[in-house]
Design an enzyme around this catalytic site. Structure first.
Site, PDB file in Angstrom:
ATOM      1  N   ASP A 476      41.141  44.605  36.289  1.00 47.52           N
ATOM      2  CA  ASP A 476      39.836  44.244  36.260  1.00 47.52           C
ATOM      3  C   ASP A 476      38.672  45.278  36.175  1.00 47.52           C
ATOM      4  OD1 ASP A 476      37.569  42.682  35.963  1.00 47.52           O
ATOM      5  OD2 ASP A 476      38.193  41.196  37.908  1.00 47.52           O
ATOM      6  N   ASP A 544      34.492  34.872  32.591  1.00 51.87           N
ATOM      7  CA  ASP A 544      34.285  34.357  33.766  1.00 51.87           C
ATOM      8  C   ASP A 544      33.528  32.929  33.671  1.00 51.87           C
ATOM      9  OD1 ASP A 544      35.351  36.314  35.478  1.00 51.87           O
ATOM     10  OD2 ASP A 544      33.620  37.080  35.996  1.00 51.87           O
TER      11      ASP A 544
END
Ligand code: GLA
Length: 725
Positions: A476, A544
């Protein structure tokens, strides 16, 4: 032969299966762009015209020939200082501030195979050829090598540039683009994919007009805001007709893509590194490599263009053991429990997953340091055994005993101020001395331009990966860069580029050392969704935003440049955590299944009916995984304007096809919609698996499949067709 050089006319022909690219060395040694489009064996030199045009200067060598001006002629790699006032591909600054370059053809070299670029991701291919054209800047002692890779099979031409300071004084590279495409005439549309966190890759199509239009990123990552993939398309180009050019940048840092229509209606497109905060010193003997740009042309509309990029990414960019494998269906702990878990909770999630046929459990953020929220511990890659109640190896062993695979989350490029790493090495965070740094998500960025930092993080991550047997890693990156400064160099203009080299070097090292791991890229979802990352991680968390309706649009935009196998897509809980919207489990399944499929919710909270649906989705995914992974993808509607989203995937033999439709609006007394299928065999007959009804391929493609819309918000329809004759 893919690459042909005609000595007499000094024209290079770069042929792929269906396209040709032509370059000419002209009488003064300048490199002119002749053509890019449908396959063409004849030289397109006749298209060049020479007129005396006011205020368009002439190179000294042209003598009295006032019709010869680089301000007008189509060029291959325009530089500042030649009398071309359009956009340039390269700017070289001397120590005294001068910016005047004069690049001339020196020699060329054609070889089998595809070039690679030291330290940078690039397309690879066995069946390919490379053309290297060497240009010289005598006065500055520079050599500029233009590299072209030709991958015939998927109609791809790749470009990169190698700049060597052979014998000159130190210079600064102020702008380095990887591609320039000059078009003699328009009109052309510029298609870009803009967005924001949790709503990435919306498509925008505008006509190229006078004035420069540009997109890009100055964030140190390719960004949620603009994807480094663009299309130039004819005004009438549709999904299945017309001309279009796609350009994708194989780079995950700051970039720019610029297009302009000039005073004579010609169009120039340039793409490469962002000029912002870029000033790269090149001393005598040093070499600079530009990231790669990948080009493709389709004369048959946008779907075919997308197919070229999908194939190229699947076959020639993604690597590793999972490249051609169906990806395991995973459940991720993030939206299931965020930071609020312990080892028992992860084991419970695994147990529930096993019962439903889900194949892997991923422990997302929160397993290290003392991280129970997003304010601490980034950089402290030590397992929090107190929180887990056991060692990582024990947890992973228990999960493996259940027959599942096990994955974990890292954010390797970041540091929290509340971390042992920051307390010990505060200078390893990027900060401009004397200036208070910009925080985002309460974290700072590690200085990956410093090899010492990269080495330290490598050791930490490798040690965790050696401890437990880990099958998957999510990589990430949750903020944009702001304070561009490295304590490891005097030259801050090189830091953004060196940062990316540092990230790539770590990815290269870890993916090589742990080849059995499935790597998934992520940057707050799709903030670094590009070909550069796909070279290391064959899939990327697409967004997301897990809302099924928004995902129809996000995945639609993403599909123009990237294959389904690259798009991480999960079924999550409702009301959706990002939008508050409620959609049926079946709709969420249909949308997530056309991606690298998984779940991201507390499986323990599912109703019995939803559990049954999950089992059915898992079964269908297993049946269709090879089709979804390798099939041809067709967009059948535009969910940004139309009332439904529709898409389909067909296998290469046209034996089976999966049609997916999601209604985006509901009204009283609903009409039937007729969705025209594509890519089937017109002469074939196809059976719909759910009803057993048989349809003609030709009929489905020209008249469509009737879908009787049901009432209720966002209903989904999924039909698997199998060819029976
Ligand atoms: C990012 C990712 C999410 C999740 C969180 C964890 O936002 O995109 O999927 O991993 O970080 O902090």
């Amino acid at each position: 032969m893919a690459i042909v050089y005609d000595e007499k006319s000094q024209v290079f022909f770069l042929h792929t299966q269906n396209t040709t690219y032509q370059i000419k060395v002209d009488r003064y040694g300048y490199l002119l762009h002749l053509y890019y489009g449908k396959k063409m064996d004849v030289s397109m030199e006749y298209m060049l015209t020479y007129f005396d045009r006011g205020f368009s200067g002439n190179p000294y060598d042209a003598g009295q020939e006032r019709g010869y001006s680089l301000d007008v002629l189509p060029q291959e790699f325009p530089v500042l200082g030649t009398g071309d006032y359009r956009n340039t591909a390269l700017k070289v600054k001397e120590m005294n501030g001068c910016l005047g370059c004069d690049l001339r053809y020196d020699s060329h070299h054609i070889r089998e195979g595809k070039y690679s670029i030291p330290g940078l991701p690039a397309v690879y291919a066995q069946e390919a050829q490379t053309l290297e054209i060497l240009l010289k800047e005598e006065r500055l002692g520079l050599e500029v090598a233009l590299l072209y890779g030709v991958v015939e099979e998927c109609d791809m031409i790749t470009r990169s540039v190698r700049i060597t300071n052979v014998s000159g004084e130190k210079v600064y590279l102020e702008k380095v683009s990887s591609v320039c495409l000059d078009f003699l005439f328009g009109p052309l549309d510029f298609m870009t994919f803009y967005g924001r966190h949790a709503m990435e890759r919306n498509m925008q199509r505008t006509q190229v007009s006078h004035g420069r239009q540009s997109i890009g990123s100055t964030r140190g990552s390719s960004s949620h805001q603009y994807n480094p993939f663009v299309i130039l398309a004819g005004a009438d180009t549709t999904e299945d007709t017309g001309e279009c050019y796609g350009v994708s940048y194989v780079y995950s840092g700051s970039f720019s893509a610029e297009v302009e229509q000039d005073q004579f209606q010609q169009i120039r497109f340039v793409m490469g590194l962002s000029e912002e905060q870029f000033s790269y010193p090149l001393h005598k003997g040093e070499v600079f490599y530009a990231p790669e740009a990948v080009l493709s042309y389709s004369g048959e509309g946008l779907s075919v263009l997308s197919h070229h990029f999908h194939q190229c990414i699947r076959e020639h960019v993604c690597r590793g053991e999972y490249k051609n494998q169906a990806r395991p269906i995973l459940v991720n702990s993030w939206e299931a429990c965020y930071f609020d878990f312990d080892g028992e909770a992860i084991l419970r999630l695994a147990q529930q997953a096993a019962e439903l046929g889900i194949e892997m459990v991923v422990m997302d953020d929160g397993w290290f340091g003392h991280r129970d929220d997003d304010n601490s511990s980034l950089g402290d890659w030590e397992v929090n055994e107190r929180k887990l109640g056991c060692a990582l190896s024990e947890l992973s062993a228990k999960i493996h005993e259940m027959g599942l695979r096990f994955g974990i989350w890292f954010e390797p490029e970041m540091v929290s101020e509340d971390s042992n790493l920051y307390r010990e090495h505060p200078q390893w965070a990027m900060k401009i001395p004397g200036k208070r740094p910009v925080r985002a998500r309460n974290q700072l960025v590690l200085d990956y331009a410093n090899p010492e930092v990269v080495q330290y993080i490598y050791e930490k991550i490798a040690s965790v990966l050696h401890q437990g047997s880990i099958d998957y890693v999510k990589w990430d990156m949750n903020r944009s860069l702001a304070d561009i400064y490295s304590g490891s160099t005097e030259e801050q203009g090189r830091v953004l580029y060196d940062y990316m080299l540092g990230v790539y070097s770590l990815l290269e090292r870890l993916t090589a050392e742990f080849p059995h791991i499935l790597w998934e890229g992520c940057s707050g979802g799709g903030g670094r969704f590009d070909m550069g990352m796909l070279y290391y991680t064959p899939q990327i968390w697409c967004s997301d935003n897990t809302d099924a309706v928004d995902r129809v649009r996000i995945q639609y935009g993403t599909s123009f440049g990237y294959p389904l196998s690259a798009m991480g897509a999960h079924v999550s809980a409702v009301p959706n955590h990002q939008t508050g919207r409620v959609t049926d489990m079946s709709t969420r399944g249909v949308v997530a299944m056309t991606g690298a499929f998984g779940y991201e919710l507390d499986l323990g909270k599912l109703s019995e009916e939803d559990r049954q649906q999950v089992k059915n989705q898992v079964a269908l995914y297993h049946r269709t995984a090879p089709l979804l992974q390798n099939g041809k993808y067709y967009r059948l509607s535009n969910p940004f304007g139309e009332e439904f989203g529709a898409w389909m995937v067909v296998d290469s033999q046209k034996e089976s096809a999966l049609l997916s439709v999601v209604s985006l609006e509901t009204h009283g007394n609903l009409p039937v919609i007729y969705v025209k299928l594509r890519g089937l065999d017109a002469a074939g007959e196809y059976e719909a698996q759910d009803t057993g009804q048989v349809y003609s391929g030709a009929a489905l493609m020209s008249c469509g499949m009737p879908i009787a819309l049901r009432g209720g918000d966002y209903q989904a329809y999924q039909i698997l067709f199998s060819r029976i004759s």
